[in-house]
Design an enzyme around this catalytic site. Structure first.
Site, PDB file in Angstrom:
ATOM      1  N   GLY A   1      48.323  35.864  55.915  1.00  0.00           N
ATOM      2  CA  GLY A   1      48.821  36.019  57.264  1.00  0.00           C
ATOM      3  C   GLY A   1      47.831  36.475  58.314  1.00  0.00           C
ATOM      4  O   GLY A   1      46.619  36.519  58.109  1.00  0.00           O
TER       5      GLY A   1
ATOM      6  N   CYS B   1      37.770  39.274  52.582  1.00  0.00           N
ATOM      7  CA  CYS B   1      38.700  38.318  53.187  1.00  0.00           C
ATOM      8  C   CYS B   1      39.587  39.014  54.228  1.00  0.00           C
ATOM      9  O   CYS B   1      39.095  39.415  55.266  1.00  0.00           O
ATOM     10  CB  CYS B   1      39.508  37.606  52.101  1.00  0.00           C
ATOM     11  SG  CYS B   1      40.271  36.070  52.682  1.00  0.00           S
TER      12      CYS B   1
ATOM     13  N   GLY C   1      42.172  31.472  57.250  1.00  0.00           N
ATOM     14  CA  GLY C   1      42.477  30.732  58.470  1.00  0.00           C
ATOM     15  C   GLY C   1      42.162  31.514  59.730  1.00  0.00           C
ATOM     16  O   GLY C   1      42.370  31.025  60.837  1.00  0.00           O
TER      17      GLY C   1
ATOM     18  N   HIS D   1      34.970  35.054  49.132  1.00  0.00           N
ATOM     19  CA  HIS D   1      35.414  35.752  47.921  1.00  0.00           C
ATOM     20  C   HIS D   1      34.262  35.865  46.931  1.00  0.00           C
ATOM     21  O   HIS D   1      33.936  34.896  46.241  1.00  0.00           O
ATOM     22  CB  HIS D   1      36.588  35.002  47.282  1.00  0.00           C
ATOM     23  CG  HIS D   1      37.881  35.194  48.001  1.00  0.00           C
ATOM     24  ND1 HIS D   1      38.768  36.195  47.671  1.00  0.00           N
ATOM     25  CD2 HIS D   1      38.429  34.539  49.055  1.00  0.00           C
ATOM     26  CE1 HIS D   1      39.810  36.147  48.483  1.00  0.00           C
ATOM     27  NE2 HIS D   1      39.624  35.147  49.335  1.00  0.00           N
TER      28      HIS D   1
ATOM     29  N   GLU E   1      34.218  37.229  44.127  1.00  0.00           N
ATOM     30  CA  GLU E   1      34.701  37.082  42.744  1.00  0.00           C
ATOM     31  C   GLU E   1      34.947  35.625  42.370  1.00  0.00           C
ATOM     32  O   GLU E   1      35.154  35.305  41.190  1.00  0.00           O
ATOM     33  CB  GLU E   1      35.989  37.888  42.556  1.00  0.00           C
ATOM     34  CG  GLU E   1      37.274  37.213  43.012  1.00  0.00           C
ATOM     35  CD  GLU E   1      37.431  37.081  44.527  1.00  0.00           C
ATOM     36  OE1 GLU E   1      38.344  36.369  44.971  1.00  0.00           O
ATOM     37  OE2 GLU E   1      36.637  37.705  45.266  1.00  0.00           O
TER      38      GLU E   1
END
Length: 372
Positions: free
Chosen positions: A236, A262, A306, A347, A349
């Protein structure tokens, strides 16, 4: 030409610009709404579908064949999943060019059976390339996916926009969860929908991990005497998370090491005075390049976002650029010059994706060890 559907029912995707796409349904029968996004990842659909960052979104996979290797059984280390990113499928719906039956020794079920068991509708036998070209040129848009049903009044499903919903209410745990480590160092993960891949990398470095709800009170966080804090990924619009942003600000007063990944990178940016804006169609892939400014090395990384810091001018005060995306110039990471804060938009990971930058967790561990 009559469309043959191997699961016996049709499906549809309605886009908010009025486009209606007909195909074959698979997975669960139903109608769901969400923001239509695409990933160019060629593998890793079990990880992608269970990534909480996809909550509220209809995922279009560009690779033409999806489902070839089925779905494995869940495996865990100290309660952390090693082959899925959460306990359930998170996407609102899945769109693929061709849904295939599995052929792999460790497959426990097909993609169709998995979606069916979790109540998630799928759509196949459609031109995913045309969908991606439309999203790429127009930008992400809301859509409605229907499997086994026709969409008689799609607009009634689109009354609320993706950007207006705080999806962390669905992906954050209700109470703290502990994963024991072996170094004696405890860190807190602020869990707005953190991927288990992040937890696994932290656990591999010996940390005892305390996952707390996304909007957990800072005084309660400090009751665990953490040597460091991680703000992980999640779904979101970060600009809706004012309580989380204020908590981040308050945590900086304790001067303990913080890693933002992120959504955590976006929360850190907003908390420290930077700007985060919506991107036209985002980054969702496992082969995105980023350049480490300090070494001038280029790494291939996994992305799913996004929103982002769209230019250097949007960086927070007292921060220096760490990573940048050479494709579009978006900021992929920064380091605070006065406080022990580091962030990455990508990311480190992976899961799925390359392990080029797992050393980010080693950097964080060194910060924690110095603090201890």
């Amino acid at each position: 030409m009559t469309l043959y559907c191997k699961r016996g029912y049709k499906g549809y995707l309605y886009l908010e610009d009025g486009t209606l796409i007909e195909g074959c349904g698979f997975g669960a029968k139903g109608i769901r709404a969400g923001e239509v996004v695409f990933t160019t990842s060629m593998n890793g659909y079990p990880e992608s579908l269970t990534d909480p960052s996809y909550r509220g979104q209809i995922l279009v996979i560009t690779h033409p064949l999806v489902g070839n290797y089925g779905v494995p059984e869940k495996q865990r280390v100290e309660g952390i999943l090693t082959n899925f990113e959460s306990e359930q499928i998170q996407v609102e719906g899945l769109v693929v060019s061709e849904e295939t039956d599995p052929f792999k020794w460790n497959s426990s079920k097909s993609l169709h059976e998995w979606l069916l068991s979790e109540g998630v509708p799928g759509l196949s036998d459609v031109d995913t390339r045309s969908i991606v070209k439309k999203v790429r040129s127009r930008g992400v848009m809301m859509g409605v996916i229907a499997s086994g049903y026709e969409i008689e009044d799609p607009k009634k499903f689109l009354e609320k926009k993706y950007d207006e919903i705080d999806f962390t209410q669905f992906t954050s745990p209700k109470a703290p969860i502990v994963h024991l480590g072996n170094t004696g160092e405890t860190i807190v993960v602020v869990d707005c929908g953190v991927k288990h891949g992040i937890l696994y990398q932290l656990h591999q470095r010996g940390f005892t991990i305390v996952r707390v709800p996304c909007k957990f009170n800072v005084s309660k966080i400090m009751d665990y005497y953490p040597k460091g804090v991680v703000f992980g990924n999640g779904p979101g619009n970060p600009n809706l998370l004012q309580e989380v942003i204020e908590n981040f600000k308050e945590l900086t007063e304790y001067k303990i090491p913080i890693l933002g990944i992120c959504l955590g990178h976006q929360v850190a940016t907003l908390a420290m005075g930077g700007k985060v804006n919506k991107m036209k169609f985002g980054h969702r892939a496992i082969n995105k390049p980023v350049i480490d400014i300090s070494s001038n090395k280029c790494y291939i990384t996994t992305h799913n976002h996004g929103y982002g810091i769209l230019s250097k001018e949007d960086l927070p005060p007292n921060s220096k650029l760490w990573f940048i995306n050479p494709d579009d110039g978006t900021i992929e990471g920064w380091i605070h010059e006065k406080l022990p804060i580091i962030t990455t938009q990508f990311h480190p990971e992976a899961r799925p994706g390359p392990w080029d930058v797992t050393w980010v967790f080693d950097k964080f561990k060194k910060m924690v060890s110095r603090n201890a």
